[in-house]
Design an enzyme around this catalytic site. Structure first.
Site, PDB file in Angstrom:
ATOM      1  CG  ASP A  33      -0.273  -0.307   2.484  1.00 40.54           C
ATOM      2  OD1 ASP A  33       0.727   0.382   2.758  1.00 40.54           O
ATOM      3  OD2 ASP A  33      -0.692  -1.235   3.210  1.00 40.54           O
ATOM      4  CE  LYS A  55      -7.635   6.586   2.461  1.00 43.06           C
ATOM      5  NZ  LYS A  55      -7.080   5.931   3.666  1.00 43.06           N
ATOM      6  CG  MET A 171      -2.773   6.903  11.415  1.00 44.28           C
ATOM      7  SD  MET A 171      -3.768   5.408  11.433  1.00 44.28           S
ATOM      8  CE  MET A 171      -3.385   4.752  13.051  1.00 44.28           C
TER       9      MET A 171
HETATM   10  N1  SAH Z   1       2.690   0.392  10.959  1.00 42.98           N
HETATM   11  C1  SAH Z   1       3.153   1.737  10.768  1.00 42.98           C
HETATM   12  C2  SAH Z   1       2.126   2.755  11.192  1.00 42.98           C
HETATM   13  C3  SAH Z   1       0.868   2.701  10.407  1.00 42.98           C
HETATM   14  S1  SAH Z   1      -0.278   3.939  10.846  1.00 42.98           S
HETATM   15  C4  SAH Z   1       4.460   1.919  11.511  1.00 42.98           C
HETATM   16  O1  SAH Z   1       4.848   1.074  12.319  1.00 42.98           O
HETATM   17  O2  SAH Z   1       5.143   2.920  11.239  1.00 42.98           O
HETATM   18  C5  SAH Z   1       0.105   5.150   9.643  1.00 42.98           C
HETATM   19  C6  SAH Z   1       0.673   6.372  10.302  1.00 42.98           C
HETATM   20  O3  SAH Z   1       2.051   6.188  10.581  1.00 42.98           O
HETATM   21  C7  SAH Z   1       0.627   7.594   9.443  1.00 42.98           C
HETATM   22  O4  SAH Z   1      -0.639   8.207   9.458  1.00 42.98           O
HETATM   23  C8  SAH Z   1       1.667   8.449  10.121  1.00 42.98           C
HETATM   24  O5  SAH Z   1       1.173   8.993  11.319  1.00 42.98           O
HETATM   25  C9  SAH Z   1       2.714   7.411  10.474  1.00 42.98           C
HETATM   26  N2  SAH Z   1       3.731   7.299   9.422  1.00 42.98           N
HETATM   27  C10 SAH Z   1       4.004   6.221   8.673  1.00 42.98           C
HETATM   28  N3  SAH Z   1       5.040   6.477   7.822  1.00 42.98           N
HETATM   29  C11 SAH Z   1       5.404   7.752   8.066  1.00 42.98           C
HETATM   30  C12 SAH Z   1       6.396   8.606   7.553  1.00 42.98           C
HETATM   31  N4  SAH Z   1       7.255   8.205   6.591  1.00 42.98           N
HETATM   32  N5  SAH Z   1       6.498   9.858   8.046  1.00 42.98           N
HETATM   33  C13 SAH Z   1       5.676  10.286   8.999  1.00 42.98           C
HETATM   34  N6  SAH Z   1       4.726   9.526   9.522  1.00 42.98           N
HETATM   35  C14 SAH Z   1       4.570   8.272   9.080  1.00 42.98           C
END
Ligand code: SAH
Length: 490
Positions: A33, A55, A171
Site C-alpha cells: 500500500d 489509497k 494518524m
Molecule cells: N505500521 C506503521 C504505522 C501505520 S499507521 C508503523 O509502524 O510505522 C500510519 C501512520 O504512521 C501515518 O498516518 C503516520 O502517522 C505514520 N507514518 C508512517 N510512515 C510515516 C512517515 N514516513 N512519516 C511520517 N509519519 C509516518
C-alpha cells in the site's frame, strides 16, 4: 506456501530488514500500500504479481480490509509465496493482527517479520530522540485516528497528559485540534515542545517544530508523525542537514551504471530520479570487429580504453589474461581503470586529466620501429585520440565496442525531469538524448556535467552549464555539485 507479513520500515527503502529483503527477493505475490516505498517492489522478481491495495494518490478508494484478508488467504491457499508489505511494523496500528488471524483461521502458514516503526524512526530522522535520560521516562505511541469527540473513546488523553513522558501520535493530523484541547485540559502546559514530521526518513521529509499550543495552527498534512514532550526540543537534525537534502536530482546514465552515482547522491540527502536516457547495445556489427581485434590482441603494443563500457566489453571478450602478455593498457580515468581492476588487470597509464586530450598528452611516442594501438570504444566518438596518436606515428585500429541508443521516455519520466532541481550528465550522449527528448527549456535549472567535453555538448545544445566537475569522475561530479549547492562556510 507461506504468507509473510513484512514490515517495510518507515519510508527510506534502505530501512527494510535483511529478512524482509530476502523474502521479497523470492516473492511470487507482493501486496502493498502507499506507506511502503515503491523501490522495495523492485526487489521482487520481475515476474512477481504486484497488488496495490492502498489509497490511490489523491485519495482514491483503498481496498477494504476484508478484501485484503481474502486476497492473502486466496494466494496463500494457492501455494504461493506471498509478501504482504506493511509500512513500518506490521503490528503497530496496522491491522497486521487481523490479517494474521484470517490466515490462521483459513489454515494458511504465516510469518511476521517486524519492521522499523515510524513511531521511533521518524522522530529520529527529524532530530528528536524519543526518550532522554532524566527528562523523558516514558514513551507512549498512540493513535490519533479515533474521533476524540465521540462519546466513548479508548484513548484517555487527559491521563496521557499527566504522564509527562513522550507522546508519539500516529494518524493524528486530522484530529490534532481536538487532541490538543484534551491534552491541555489534562494539564499539559501549552509551551510543551511539539513537532510534526511528514514523510519522515524520505528525501521529501518535512518537519514543523512548534509547541503543543501552536502546532495545530500550522498547515499539516498526512502522513505525519507528531511528537509531544520535552524531547521535541532536541535538534539532533543530521538528516535534514545533509548537503543535498531537499534537492531533486536526475541521473541520466544507463540503468546499469546509475547505481553508484545515485547511491552517493542519496547518501548526501538528495531525492534521486533515475531516468536513464541511454542504453548500451552491441555495435552494428554485433561486436565482430572487437572480437577479431581481441583475438589478435597480442599483436598490439597498447590497448586504449576510453570508458567503463568499452573496458567491460573488451574484458568480456578476452579469452585468457595471458593473451595480454606484453600488451600495455591505458584507461582514460579511474572509472575505466576500475573496470579493468575488476578483471585483475592493472592500467599502465591513467592520465592526470580524464579526457582524450589528457590521455594523448600522457601517451609516449612509438618506438623507432613503429607501434600499434587498439582503441576499443563507443561507435560514435571524437577523433581526437585516433588522429592525435596517428600524427605521432602510431598505427591505430579503432573498433566499436558498443553503441549508445536512446531510451524512449514516457510522460511520467518527463514530469519527473520537469519537477527536478538538478540534472547530471556523465557523457555527451546523455546530454544529446535528454535534450532530444524534452527540449532545452524543460531541463532542470542546475546542469551538472562530469567534464569539459560533456559540458561543451550541453552548451552547444543550448543549456547553461552550472557545474563542470574539475575531476572527471562520478565522485568529482558529486563533489562539484555539493560545492556549488552547499558550499562550506569559509
Ligand atoms: N505500521 C506503521 C504505522 C501505520 S499507521 C508503523 O509502524 O510505522 C500510519 C501512520 O504512521 C501515518 O498516518 C503516520 O502517522 C505514520 N507514518 C508512517 N510512515 C510515516 C512517515 N514516513 N512519516 C511520517 N509519519 C509516518
Amino acid at each position: 506456501m507461506t504468507v509473510y507479513l513484512v514490515g517495510a520500515g518507515p519510508g527510506d527503502p534502505a530501512l527494510l530488514t535483511v529478512r524482509g529483503a530476502e523474502l521479497l527477493r523470492r516473492a511470487e505475490v507482493v501486496v502493498y500500500d502507499r506507506l511502503s516505498a515503491r523501490e522495495l517492489l523492485d526487489l521482487a522478481p520481475a515476474g512477481a504479481l504486484r497488488l496495490d491495495v492502498g489509497k490511490q494518490p489523491g485519495g482514491g478508494p483503498s481496498t477494504p480490509q476484508e478484501e485484503i484478508n481474502a486476497l492473502l488467504v486466496e494466494h496463500g491457499l494457492a501455494g504461493r509465496t506471498v509478501v504482504r508489505l506493511k509500512g513500518g511494523d506490521p503490528y503497530v496500528f496496522a491491522r497486521g493482527a487481523e490479517e494474521a488471524a484470517a490466515l490462521a483461521a483459513a489454515g494458511v502458514d504465516y510469518e511476521v517479520v517486524p519492521g522499523i516503526t515510524s513511531a521511533v524512526a521518524v522522530p529520529a530522522a527529524a532530530g528528536i530522540p524519543v526518550t532522554l535520560r532524566y527528562s523523558s521516562t516514558s514513551l507512549t505511541v498512540v493513535t490519533g485516528h479515533e474521533d476524540p469527540t465521540k462519546d466513548h473513546t479508548d484513548v484517555d488523553w487527559e491521563a496521557l497528559a499527566r504522564l509527562r513522558g513522550t507522546l508519539v501520535i500516529l494518524m493524528g493530523v486530522a484530529h490534532l485540534p481536538e487532541i490538543t484541547r484534551r491534552l491541555l485540559a489534562g494539564g499539559l502546559p501549552p509551551d510543551t515542545p511539539a513537532a510534526a514530521v511528514r514523510w519522515g526518513t524520505r528525501p521529501d521529509q518535512e518537519t514543523v517544530r512548534a509547541t503543543l499550543g501552536t502546532l495545530h495552527e500550522h498547515r499539516l498534512r498526512a502522513p505525519a508523525t507528531i511528537v509531544v514532550g520535552e524531547v521535541a526540543r532536541q535538534r539532533l537534525d543530521w538528516f535534514e542537514r545533509r548537503p543535498l537534502f531537499g534537492r531533486r536530482v536526475v541521473v541520466t546514465r544507463t540503468r546499469a551504471q546509475a547505481g553508484v552515482l545515485s547511491a552517493r547522491l542519496r547518501e548526501l540527502g538528495a531525492a534521486v530520479e533515475e531516468v536513464p536516457v541511454i542504453r548500451v547495445e552491441d555495435p552494428v556489427d554485433g561486436g565482430a570487429a572487437l572480437a577479431r581485434a581481441v583475438a589478435a590482441v597480442g599483436s598490439y603494443d597498447w590497448v586504449v580504453l576510453t570508458s567503463p563500457n568499452g573496458a567491460a566489453r573488451f574484458c568480456a571478450g578476452l579469452r585468457d589474461g595471458r593473451d595480454l602478455a606484453g600488451v600495455r593498457l591505458a584507461a582514460i580515468g579511474p572509472g575505466t581503470a576500475q573496470v579493468l581492476a575488476e578483471h585483475h588487470l592493472v592500467a599502465d597509464l591513467v592520465p592526470e586529466r580524464y579526457v582524450a586530450e589528457g590521455l594523448l598528452e600522457a601517451f609516449a611516442d612509438p618506438p623507432g620501429t613503429g607501434g600499434r594501438v587498439l582503441l576499443a570504444r563507443a561507435a560514435v566518438a571524437r577523433d581526437v585520440l585516433p588522429e592525435g596518436l596517428r600524427s605521432r606515428g602510431w598505427g591505430v585500429d579503432v573498433v566499436p565496442a558498443y553503441r549508445t541508443v536512446p531510451v524512449e521516455l514516457d510522460e511520467a519520466d518527463v514530469r519527473r525531469i520537469a519537477a527536478s532541481d538538478v540534472v547530471t550528465f556523465t557523457s555527451s550522449s546523455t546530454v544529446e538524448h535528454l535534450v532530444a527528448a524534452v527540449g532545452p527549456d524543460a531541463v532542470p535549472p542546475v546542469v551538472a556535467c562530469i567534464g569539459p567535453v560533456t559540458a561543451a555538448t550541453a552548451r552547444e545544445l543550448g543549456l547553461a552549464v552550472t557545474v563542470e566537475a574539475p575531476v572527471h569522475t562520478v565522485d568529482g561530479l558529486v563533489d562539484a555539485l555539493v560545492g556549488h549547492l552547499a558550499p562550506e562556510p569559509s
